[in-house]
Design an enzyme around this catalytic site. Structure first.
Site, PDB file in Angstrom:
ATOM      1  N   ASN A  69       0.818  -1.436   0.314  1.00 57.84           N
ATOM      2  CA  ASN A  69       0.021  -0.027  -0.003  1.00 57.84           C
ATOM      3  C   ASN A  69       0.767   1.290   0.052  1.00 57.84           C
ATOM      4  O   ASN A  69       2.097   1.144   0.443  1.00 57.84           O
ATOM      5  CB  ASN A  69      -1.042  -0.096   1.281  1.00 57.84           C
ATOM      6  CG  ASN A  69      -0.423   0.826   2.465  1.00 57.84           C
ATOM      7  OD1 ASN A  69      -0.518   1.999   2.482  1.00 57.84           O
ATOM      8  ND2 ASN A  69       0.218  -0.076   3.231  1.00 57.84           N
ATOM      9  N   ASN A 127       4.312   6.837  15.228  1.00 55.76           N
ATOM     10  CA  ASN A 127       4.759   6.092  13.807  1.00 55.76           C
ATOM     11  C   ASN A 127       5.805   6.654  13.465  1.00 55.76           C
ATOM     12  O   ASN A 127       6.113   7.851  13.105  1.00 55.76           O
ATOM     13  CB  ASN A 127       3.621   6.392  12.892  1.00 55.76           C
ATOM     14  CG  ASN A 127       3.967   5.411  11.829  1.00 55.76           C
ATOM     15  OD1 ASN A 127       5.050   4.877  11.596  1.00 55.76           O
ATOM     16  ND2 ASN A 127       3.126   5.700  10.479  1.00 55.76           N
ATOM     17  N   CYS A 130       6.720   5.210   8.762  1.00 56.53           N
ATOM     18  CA  CYS A 130       5.888   5.191   7.493  1.00 56.53           C
ATOM     19  C   CYS A 130       6.788   5.124   6.328  1.00 56.53           C
ATOM     20  O   CYS A 130       7.479   6.255   6.099  1.00 56.53           O
ATOM     21  CB  CYS A 130       4.802   6.141   7.425  1.00 56.53           C
ATOM     22  SG  CYS A 130       3.752   5.975   6.063  1.00 56.53           S
ATOM     23  N   ASN A 192       5.654  -2.326  11.323  1.00 55.27           N
ATOM     24  CA  ASN A 192       5.163  -1.465  10.286  1.00 55.27           C
ATOM     25  C   ASN A 192       5.307  -2.213   8.902  1.00 55.27           C
ATOM     26  O   ASN A 192       6.024  -3.547   9.100  1.00 55.27           O
ATOM     27  CB  ASN A 192       5.588  -0.086  10.136  1.00 55.27           C
ATOM     28  CG  ASN A 192       4.815   0.817   9.811  1.00 55.27           C
ATOM     29  OD1 ASN A 192       4.091   0.438   8.670  1.00 55.27           O
ATOM     30  ND2 ASN A 192       4.726   2.072  10.052  1.00 55.27           N
ATOM     31  N   GLY A 244       0.172  -9.624   9.559  1.00 57.38           N
ATOM     32  CA  GLY A 244      -0.219 -10.841   8.787  1.00 57.38           C
ATOM     33  C   GLY A 244      -1.136 -11.708   9.619  1.00 57.38           C
ATOM     34  O   GLY A 244      -1.298 -12.772   9.319  1.00 57.38           O
ATOM     35  N   THR A 266      -4.214  -6.164   7.795  1.00 59.12           N
ATOM     36  CA  THR A 266      -4.616  -6.427   6.361  1.00 59.12           C
ATOM     37  C   THR A 266      -5.695  -7.520   6.338  1.00 59.12           C
ATOM     38  O   THR A 266      -6.396  -7.603   5.505  1.00 59.12           O
ATOM     39  CB  THR A 266      -3.338  -6.712   5.644  1.00 59.12           C
ATOM     40  OG1 THR A 266      -2.456  -5.521   5.714  1.00 59.12           O
ATOM     41  CG2 THR A 266      -3.788  -6.944   4.266  1.00 59.12           C
TER      42      THR A 266
HETATM   43  C1  LIG Z   1      -3.614   0.502   4.025  1.00 61.47           C
HETATM   44  C2  LIG Z   1      -2.638   0.606   5.145  1.00 61.47           C
HETATM   45  C3  LIG Z   1      -2.593   1.858   5.794  1.00 61.47           C
HETATM   46  C4  LIG Z   1      -1.545   1.957   6.893  1.00 61.47           C
HETATM   47  N1  LIG Z   1      -1.453   3.141   7.539  1.00 61.47           N
HETATM   48  C5  LIG Z   1      -0.828   3.033   8.831  1.00 61.47           C
HETATM   49  C6  LIG Z   1      -0.452   4.410   9.473  1.00 61.47           C
HETATM   50  O1  LIG Z   1      -1.319   5.283   9.197  1.00 61.47           O
HETATM   51  N2  LIG Z   1       0.120   4.554  10.397  1.00 61.47           N
HETATM   52  C7  LIG Z   1       0.824   3.364  11.124  1.00 61.47           C
HETATM   53  O2  LIG Z   1       1.606   3.429  11.969  1.00 61.47           O
HETATM   54  N3  LIG Z   1       0.590   2.050  10.256  1.00 61.47           N
HETATM   55  C8  LIG Z   1       0.003   2.050   9.000  1.00 61.47           C
HETATM   56  N4  LIG Z   1      -0.003   0.662   8.535  1.00 61.47           N
HETATM   57  C9  LIG Z   1       0.650  -0.392   8.926  1.00 61.47           C
HETATM   58  C10 LIG Z   1      -0.118  -1.270   9.920  1.00 61.47           C
HETATM   59  O3  LIG Z   1      -0.537  -0.551  10.914  1.00 61.47           O
HETATM   60  C11 LIG Z   1       0.664  -2.533  10.105  1.00 61.47           C
HETATM   61  O4  LIG Z   1       1.997  -2.215  10.902  1.00 61.47           O
HETATM   62  C12 LIG Z   1       1.023  -3.507   9.071  1.00 61.47           C
HETATM   63  O5  LIG Z   1       0.084  -3.336   7.859  1.00 61.47           O
HETATM   64  C13 LIG Z   1       0.985  -4.777   9.408  1.00 61.47           C
HETATM   65  O6  LIG Z   1       0.036  -5.442   9.963  1.00 61.47           O
HETATM   66  P1  LIG Z   1      -1.014  -6.622   8.973  1.00 61.47           P
HETATM   67  O7  LIG Z   1       0.072  -7.288   8.096  1.00 61.47           O
HETATM   68  O8  LIG Z   1      -1.813  -7.238   9.935  1.00 61.47           O
HETATM   69  O9  LIG Z   1      -1.768  -5.503   8.008  1.00 61.47           O
HETATM   70  C14 LIG Z   1      -0.799   0.780   7.244  1.00 61.47           C
HETATM   71  C15 LIG Z   1      -1.251  -0.326   6.636  1.00 61.47           C
HETATM   72  C16 LIG Z   1      -1.760  -0.576   5.504  1.00 61.47           C
HETATM   73  C17 LIG Z   1      -2.174  -1.873   4.915  1.00 61.47           C
END
Ligand SMILES: Cc1cc2nc3c(=O)[nH]c(=O)nc-3n(C[C@H](O)[C@H](O)[C@H](O)COP(=O)(O)O)c2cc1C
Ligand SMILES: Cc1cc2nc3c(=O)[nH]c(=O)nc-3n(C[C@H](O)[C@H](O)[C@H](O)COP(=O)(O)OP(=O)(O)OC[C@H]3O[C@@H](n4cnc5c(N)ncnc54)[C@H](O)[C@@H]3O)c2cc1C
Ligand code: FES
Lengths: 304, 251
Positions: A69, A127, A130, A192, A244, A266
């Site tokens: 993303n 954060n 990013c 992240n 994940g 996700t």
């Molecule tokens: C569409 C999207 C937007 C995200 N926006 C942020 C954000 O604004 N701030 C942040 O700290 N992490 C952001 N993340 C990271 C997630 O918080 C998380 O650390 C990362 O997706 C891993 O977890 P997952 O595999 O379960 O999604 C974002 C992830 C995705 C997929």
């Protein structure tokens, strides 16, 4: 009755399941599928000092078992959150809100922490990792000395528990975690997204308008579990694990590695009611192993 | 509470090579569905995300959708057989807004024609359907049953009106006054329709496509550009759309 309640940085969570910032908006959308009250707490969309429009689309590309993303922190700004959104959430729901903030400068981070400290948020997540913005973001999260100084300065203004969100895009995640701890962080969260790219071979151009983006979903889970394990052994402050999660078994895996809270992210794009499966699986696991308190499994990993 | 549904595939047809027509059973979704909304479908195989597919038509108990095989997801979906269960989220998004009594134009191109069938039936519309060539013309009979004024166009003139649907619509607008235009199709068609509508000062609604994650407005990955600045610059196609007022969006 098995106990799912955990304490994180002095805040009570009715269960160890939260959500990952940016995947869950401000909660309203997913609340139409499962009440927000079912979660121990939830992570709200990443905030910046000023409102941000974010990056051009396409902002998402599918990958084997995951996504890239490049949203680029589209958000209404910290003041709208503090004045409008958070009061509304506090009135409507009985759950902990984890605010998430990103800054361009140390001063900006400190100012946001000050604003958020006067709201009903339970925890402030900083954060520093990013991958989708040009200034700040990742640049802060990759240098241990900067992380320590940033954390120290923000702590001066922060009246809520401060959790530092760590990037996997570093040579040593433990160095950064230790720096956050030394700076006074109350907790760390990880991981992240991992910086990645996908190319359309027909046009020989990246699929994402931003060219690169952050990888998340099941593809990153083994990396995330390994990093939670390493950080658990390196610092004393409690961990929010994520990356994940698709099931209750995944949550248990993160907790054994050392996470006190675990975030869904996700995975909810595929299963909007994932929380319900997860809670059922966790209770089944506890029953199977005769575990009465979920806290008893945190960090119980035994290495070979 | 909204939820995901496990729906039985009760009818499957291949309309022309690579284009499939599915009907699934789900009274709850069928009764809630509004024209222009979409379904978010788990396709299986090694795909991870759901795939957005428009609702083409509904009965009291069933939903119909048509899709073209593009990549792995739609390929996997096309392999399902009658009796198989399909995991579906929906109905999602903000569909077409119709006003009773209005005289309207419905224009679509290629796979963009599918979401317009229900709309054609529910409005008093002149319908223009564009296809590349004769072999790709699908659902003509369905549209003719839904509306008394259907013009099928082929870009290469091998069937029906010889030329773009846009041109046929342009000719129609010279002689007829319409209250509103509805369009779904490839970006060049959307751009042309937007331009014509704004030039002639006719209210116009466009159905847009974008790559999606959650499908419900939470992840901000599926956005389109609007005329606003700041936070409102990008809006979610999945929840604010997929149908937008043509004046709101920048294509
Ligand atoms: C569409 C999207 C937007 C995200 N926006 C942020 C954000 O604004 N701030 C942040 O700290 N992490 C952001 N993340 C990271 C997630 O918080 C998380 O650390 C990362 O997706 C891993 O977890 P997952 O595999 O379960 O999604 C974002 C992830 C995705 C997929
Ligand atoms: C609101 C909406 C309604 C749609 N309605 C229909 C319909 O009724 N019939 C139909 O045939 N197609 C429709 N589409 C397009 C359809 O979603 C894509 O063709 C499909 O997602 C392609 O998936 P794939 O795995 O076959 O292709 P791949 O290219 O392998 O897909 C890879 C990824 O890109 C995404 N993607 C690729 N192309 C598109 C696209 N054009 N739009 C959105 N995402 C895309 C996929 O969802 C997937 O996440 C619609 C799209 C949207 C946004
Ligand atoms: S797909 Fe998540 S906001 Fe539209």
């Amino acid at each position: 009755m098995a106990n799912l309640e955990v304490e994180y940085c002095g805040v009570k969570f009715k269960n160890p399941i939260v959500t990952a910032s940016g995947t869950f908006g401000f909660g309203y959308e997913y609340n139409e599928y499962v009440s927000l009250n079912e979660y121990g707490g939830f992570g709200a969309k990443g905030l910046t000092r000023q409102p941000r429009g974010g990056n051009k689309a396409p902002r998402i590309a599918e990958t084997p078992s995951g996504i890239l993303n490049s949203v680029g922190l589209q958000n209404p700004g910290v003041e709208v959150f503090a004045d409008v959104i958070m009061p509304d959430l506090a009135e409507k729901f009985d759950t902990n809100v984890i605010a998430n903030m990103s800054g361009n400068t140390i001063e900006e981070y400190a100012e946001m922490a000050e604003i958020l400290s006067d709201t009903d948020v339970a925890v402030i997540e900083m954060n520093i990792s990013c991958p989708n913005v040009k200034h700040g973001g990742l640049a802060f999260g990759t240098n241990a000395a900067v992380v320590e100084e940033l954390t120290k300065e923000v702590k001066k203004k922060c009246k809520k528990p401060l959790v530092v969100k760590l990037s996997p895009n570093v040579t040593s995640v433990t160095d950064i975690a230790k720096a956050a701890e030394a700076g006074g962080a109350d907790g760390v969260s990880l991981i992240n997204t991992l910086l990645g790219m996908r190319i359309d071979i027909n046009t020989r151009r990246p699929i994402l308008a931003n060219n690169t983006g952050g990888l998340s979903g099941p593809a990153v889970k083994p990396v995330a579990v390994r990093m939670v394990h390493e950080v658990y052994n390196a610092v004393k402050i409690p961990i929010i694990g994520m990356g994940g999660v698709m099931s209750g078994d995944d949550v248990i895996e993160f907790m054994i590695a050392g996470a006190r809270l675990v975030a869904l992210g996700t995975g909810m794009f595929v299963k909007p009611d994932l929380i319900l499966d997860v809670k059922r699986d966790i209770l089944a696991y506890m029953d199977r192993f005769g575990i009465e308190d979920i806290n008893d499994i945190v960090g119980t990993l035994e290495l070979n | 509470m909204k939820k995901t549904y496990n729906c039985k595939l009760i009818r499957k047809e291949e309309l022309c090579p690579g284009i499939f027509d599915f009907e699934i059973e789900c009274p709850e979704m069928a009764q809630a569905a509004k024209t222009g909304q979409f379904l978010h479908i788990t396709c299986g195989g090694s795909t991870f995300l759901r795939r957005p597919i428009s609702i083409c038509d509904t009965t009291d108990t069933t939903l119909r959708f048509c899709f073209q095989v593009k990549g792995e997801g739609t390929k996997e979906l096309s392999l399902r057989e009658v009796g198989d269960m399909i995991d579906v989220m929906g109905p999602l998004g903000h569909g077409f807004e119709t006003v009773p009594g209005e005289k309207t134009v419905v224009i679509g191109g290629g796979i963009g024609t599918f979401p317009l069938l229900k709309l054609a039936r529910e409005t008093d519309s002149a319908v223009f359907l564009g296809f590349r060539t004769k072999e790709l013309v699908v659902m003509e009979d369905d549209f003719k049953a839904a509306s008394g004024n259907v013009t099928v166009c082929t870009d290469d003139g091998t069937y029906g009106y010889n030329g773009f649907a846009i041109a046929a619509m342009g000719e129609y607008l010279l002689e007829n006054k319409v209250d509103r235009i509805f369009c779904c199709g490839p970006t060049p068609m959307l751009k042309a329709v937007k331009q014509i509508a704004e030039y002639r000062d006719i209210p116009c609604q466009l159905s847009l496509e974008q790559r999606m994650g959650c499908g419900i407005g939470a992840c901000l990955t599926c956005v389109c550009e609007t005329k606003d600045e700041g936070m409102g610059k990008y809006k979610q196609v999945c929840s604010c759309g997929p149908v937008f007022d043509s004046k709101e969006v920048v294509l």
